[in-house]
Design an enzyme around this catalytic site. Structure first.
Site, short mmCIF file in Angstrom:
data_model
loop_
_atom_site.label_atom_id
_atom_site.label_comp_id
_atom_site.label_asym_id
_atom_site.label_seq_id
_atom_site.Cartn_x
_atom_site.Cartn_y
_atom_site.Cartn_z
N LEU A 56 -7.60 4.72 13.44
CA LEU A 56 -8.71 4.43 14.35
C LEU A 56 -10.03 4.59 13.61
O LEU A 56 -10.97 5.18 14.13
CB LEU A 56 -8.67 5.41 15.55
N HIS A 57 -10.08 4.12 12.37
CA HIS A 57 -11.31 4.25 11.60
C HIS A 57 -11.93 2.86 11.44
O HIS A 57 -11.33 1.98 10.82
CB HIS A 57 -11.03 4.87 10.23
N CYS B 212 0.55 -5.36 2.43
CA CYS B 212 1.48 -5.44 3.58
C CYS B 212 0.87 -6.00 4.86
O CYS B 212 1.34 -7.01 5.37
CB CYS B 212 2.08 -4.06 3.84
N LYS C 274 -0.06 -9.87 5.06
CA LYS C 274 1.06 -10.80 4.96
C LYS C 274 2.08 -10.56 6.07
O LYS C 274 2.66 -11.52 6.59
CB LYS C 274 1.71 -10.73 3.58
N GLY D 72 -14.12 -0.07 10.01
CA GLY D 72 -14.43 -0.38 8.62
C GLY D 72 -14.56 -1.87 8.39
O GLY D 72 -14.79 -2.64 9.33
N ASN E 210 4.11 -2.46 11.36
CA ASN E 210 2.92 -2.91 10.62
C ASN E 210 1.97 -3.70 11.50
O ASN E 210 0.75 -3.54 11.42
CB ASN E 210 3.33 -3.74 9.40
N ARG F 240 3.21 4.53 2.07
CA ARG F 240 1.83 4.07 1.89
C ARG F 240 1.47 4.21 0.43
O ARG F 240 1.71 5.29 -0.15
CB ARG F 240 0.86 4.94 2.70
P1 NAD Z 1 5.45 -5.70 -6.21
O1 NAD Z 1 4.89 -7.07 -6.36
O2 NAD Z 1 4.69 -4.54 -6.66
O3 NAD Z 1 6.88 -5.64 -6.94
C1 NAD Z 1 7.84 -6.63 -6.85
C2 NAD Z 1 8.61 -6.63 -8.17
O4 NAD Z 1 9.73 -7.51 -8.07
C3 NAD Z 1 7.78 -7.14 -9.35
O5 NAD Z 1 7.79 -6.20 -10.39
C4 NAD Z 1 8.49 -8.43 -9.77
O6 NAD Z 1 8.43 -8.69 -11.16
C5 NAD Z 1 9.90 -8.14 -9.32
N1 NAD Z 1 10.74 -9.33 -9.15
C6 NAD Z 1 10.41 -10.52 -8.59
N2 NAD Z 1 11.47 -11.35 -8.63
C7 NAD Z 1 12.48 -10.67 -9.21
C8 NAD Z 1 13.83 -10.99 -9.54
N3 NAD Z 1 14.33 -12.20 -9.23
N4 NAD Z 1 14.59 -10.08 -10.14
C9 NAD Z 1 14.08 -8.86 -10.44
N5 NAD Z 1 12.81 -8.48 -10.17
C10 NAD Z 1 12.03 -9.39 -9.56
O7 NAD Z 1 5.82 -5.57 -4.66
P2 NAD Z 1 5.87 -4.23 -3.79
O8 NAD Z 1 4.52 -3.88 -3.34
O9 NAD Z 1 6.70 -3.24 -4.50
O10 NAD Z 1 6.65 -4.77 -2.51
C11 NAD Z 1 8.04 -5.05 -2.54
C12 NAD Z 1 8.52 -5.25 -1.12
O11 NAD Z 1 8.37 -4.03 -0.39
C13 NAD Z 1 7.74 -6.29 -0.34
O12 NAD Z 1 8.62 -6.97 0.51
C14 NAD Z 1 6.75 -5.49 0.47
O13 NAD Z 1 6.37 -6.12 1.66
C15 NAD Z 1 7.58 -4.26 0.78
N6 NAD Z 1 6.76 -3.04 1.02
C16 NAD Z 1 5.69 -2.77 0.23
C17 NAD Z 1 4.96 -1.61 0.45
C18 NAD Z 1 3.74 -1.31 -0.39
O14 NAD Z 1 2.96 -0.43 0.01
N7 NAD Z 1 3.54 -1.95 -1.53
C19 NAD Z 1 5.31 -0.74 1.49
C20 NAD Z 1 6.43 -1.03 2.26
C21 NAD Z 1 7.15 -2.20 2.02
#
Ligand code: NAD
Length: 468
Positions: free
Chosen positions: A259-260, A269, A272, A262, A217, A160
């Site tokens: 369970l909040h 996440c 999408k 809001g 999710n 998270r």
């Molecule tokens: P983000 O947008 O913060 O980071 C993605 C990074 O990938 C960016 O810095 C971007 O420049 C880089 N990137 C894009 N194309 C690239 C390439 N071809 N080569 C190298 N780097 C490249 O995204 P995030 O929040 O870190 O999420 C990443 C994945 O993890 C997603 O699939 C998301 O659903 C999943 N996820 C996110 C979270 C969260 O809380 N943010 C939690 C669990 C899972």
């Protein structure tokens, strides 16, 4: 043989936190990104995101030279046996997951590798993506007339934002989806401190691992939409959703988490991933009715918040609304699909002006809201934001908003009404200083106060918020 060298491609919220924590587990990490500015910042030892607790770990592992940052993807792929893919997978226009970056990285890997590699998908990707990644890499290897073996692993991430470091280092479970015995053993080594610590490991196939992330999710998002709908019903029947939720949560089968009531869920996440699983269902001929309903309820919830404000103020034209909180949750600077970013434009389109404050999200929010820059004043603190406003709206429950000096707020507001969209305050405490309290699914009293003169003429009714 695994030599504890890992490259993490995609250095965002997940890739950076993951890279730093994996380094702290004793692995040697190369964090790669195409964003040169981001990598330059990291090479200069500056962290580009706000994530509590990350700084200490970052400094320690940079100092110990266990982590490096680079845009040189070829070098990273050549040097590392384990390759994590943690690039973004945002929604496409139609709600499907956009896998362009994942497939681009797969292509890069196939064009560059010179021997056995383990490819680990950490990005959230639809079921079947691991197999596609494998096919793309093999196709590129074949084009080069080479015969390198690869193993694919799905290792979804459950952290998270705001608690990402803790979550990565203290996960409820580690999910490893792979057909390869060798990859499985290597993954145990990668997560060795957790493995030794008895963290539950779920070993399964690729498809199941990919599905686990979406199922988790979608379930949490549905739980939020469920309690929000209950809150709306509570308002209509004069019940208190806080007490309902607390009592529900006491039932071990339900749990009190998520369970909040809001303003609706947001973030990078839930929105999408719920859209994506509906699309995965469509492609497989399964109608995901429950999740579809959760999505619709969530959209309606945000609109309902605006209606609540408009109805109470008798219209929004010419009104100034104070907004506290722009990020999708506290302790992050991430504003992706934050409820505030949906509520603010709606308020503005109805004629309101905004005074906003957020401890970490003003820069990120102002970029996304740039078309409304004439209508939004970004303030230097919460009290500045409240000044001469016709209503105070708390959207994100940062700790510093949980204990406002209510007397000061009362003296600063032009019209004393407080929409507490996170149900942080006790209605009576707010009403005691002469501010009308309106929560989500909780009972407040109606207080009409003299504007400007500061005279507190309180006409309380027991009818609750719906009577306004
Ligand atoms: P983000 O947008 O913060 O980071 C993605 C990074 O990938 C960016 O810095 C971007 O420049 C880089 N990137 C894009 N194309 C690239 C390439 N071809 N080569 C190298 N780097 C490249 O995204 P995030 O929040 O870190 O999420 C990443 C994945 O993890 C997603 O699939 C998301 O659903 C999943 N996820 C996110 C979270 C969260 O809380 N943010 C939690 C669990 C899972």
């Amino acid at each position: 043989m695994y030599k504890n060298k890992i490259c993490v491609i995609g250095t965002g919220y997940v890739g950076l936190v993951g890279g730093v924590c994996l380094a702290d587990f004793g692995n040697r990490i190369m964090n790669v990104d195409i964003d040169e500015k981001k990598i330059k910042m990291l090479q200069d030892e500056n962290i580009p995101i706000y994530e509590p607790g990350l700084q200490v770990l970052f400094e320690r592992n940079v100092r110990e030279k266990r982590i490096k940052f680079t845009t040189d993807i070829a070098r990273a792929i050549k040097e590392c046996e384990v390759i994590y893919i943690s690039v973004g997978t945002p929604s496409s226009q139609n709600g499907e997951s956009n896998l362009e970056s994942v497939f681009q990285v797969a292509k890069n890997i196939g064009q560059i590798i010179d021997g056995y590699r383990i490819i680990v998908t950490k990005s959230t990707v639809p079921v079947g993506t691991g197999r596609k990644v494998e096919a793309i890499i093999n196709e590129e290897i074949n084009k080069r007339n080479k015969d390198y073996k690869i193993d694919i692993v799905s290792n979804p991430e459950f952290l998270r934002e705001g608690k990402a470091v803790y979550d990565f280092t203290h996960p409820d479970r580690i999910v490893i989806g792979t057909d390869s015995e060798n990859a499985r053993k290597v993954m145990e080594e990668v997560y060795r401190p957790l493995y030794l610590n008895n963290t539950p490991f779920v070993f399964t196939n690729l498809e199941t691992a990919e599905m686990i992330k979406y199922a988790a999710n979608a379930f949490l998002a549905t739980k939020i939409s469920f309690i929000n709908e209950m809150a709306n019903l509570c308002e209509a029947v004069d019940a208190d959703v806080q007490t309902v939720a607390r009592s529900m949560g006491m039932d071990g089968r339900i749990s009190s988490k998520f369970l909040h009531a809001g303003p609706g869920y947001g973030g990078s996440c839930f929105p999408k991933d719920t859209r994506a699983i509906v699309k995965i269902g469509e492609a497989s001929g399964v109608d995901m009715k429950v999740i579809k309903a959760a999505i619709i309820a969530n959209e309606n919830q945000k609109i309902r918040m605006v209606d609540k404000i408009r109805d109470r103020l008798g219209g929004l034209r010419g009104k100034t609304i104070s907004i506290l909180g722009l990020t999708f949750k506290p302790e992050t600077d991430d504003v992706r699909e934050a409820p505030a970013l949906s509520i603010i434009p709606r308020l503005i389109k109805s004629g309101a002006r905004i005074r906003a404050y957020d401890p970490q999200g003003m820069k990120t929010a102002s970029r996304i809201l740039n078309e409304y820059e004439q209508e939004i004043t970004y303030c230097k603190n919460e009290y500045e934001a409240v000044k001469k406003a016709d209503a105070l709206v708390l959207i994100t429950e940062w700790n510093q908003f949980r204990r406002l000096d209510l007397d000061r707020v009362r003296s600063l507001l032009a019209y004393p009404v407080f929409f507490d969209l996170r149900n942080v305050y006790i209605p009576e405490e707010v009403e005691a200083v002469g501010i009308e309290y309106i929560g989500v699914g909780v009972k407040g009293k109606k207080i009409s106060a003299e504007i400007e003169t500061g005279k507190r003429e309180i006409a309380a009714t027991e009818q609750g918020v719906k009577d306004n």
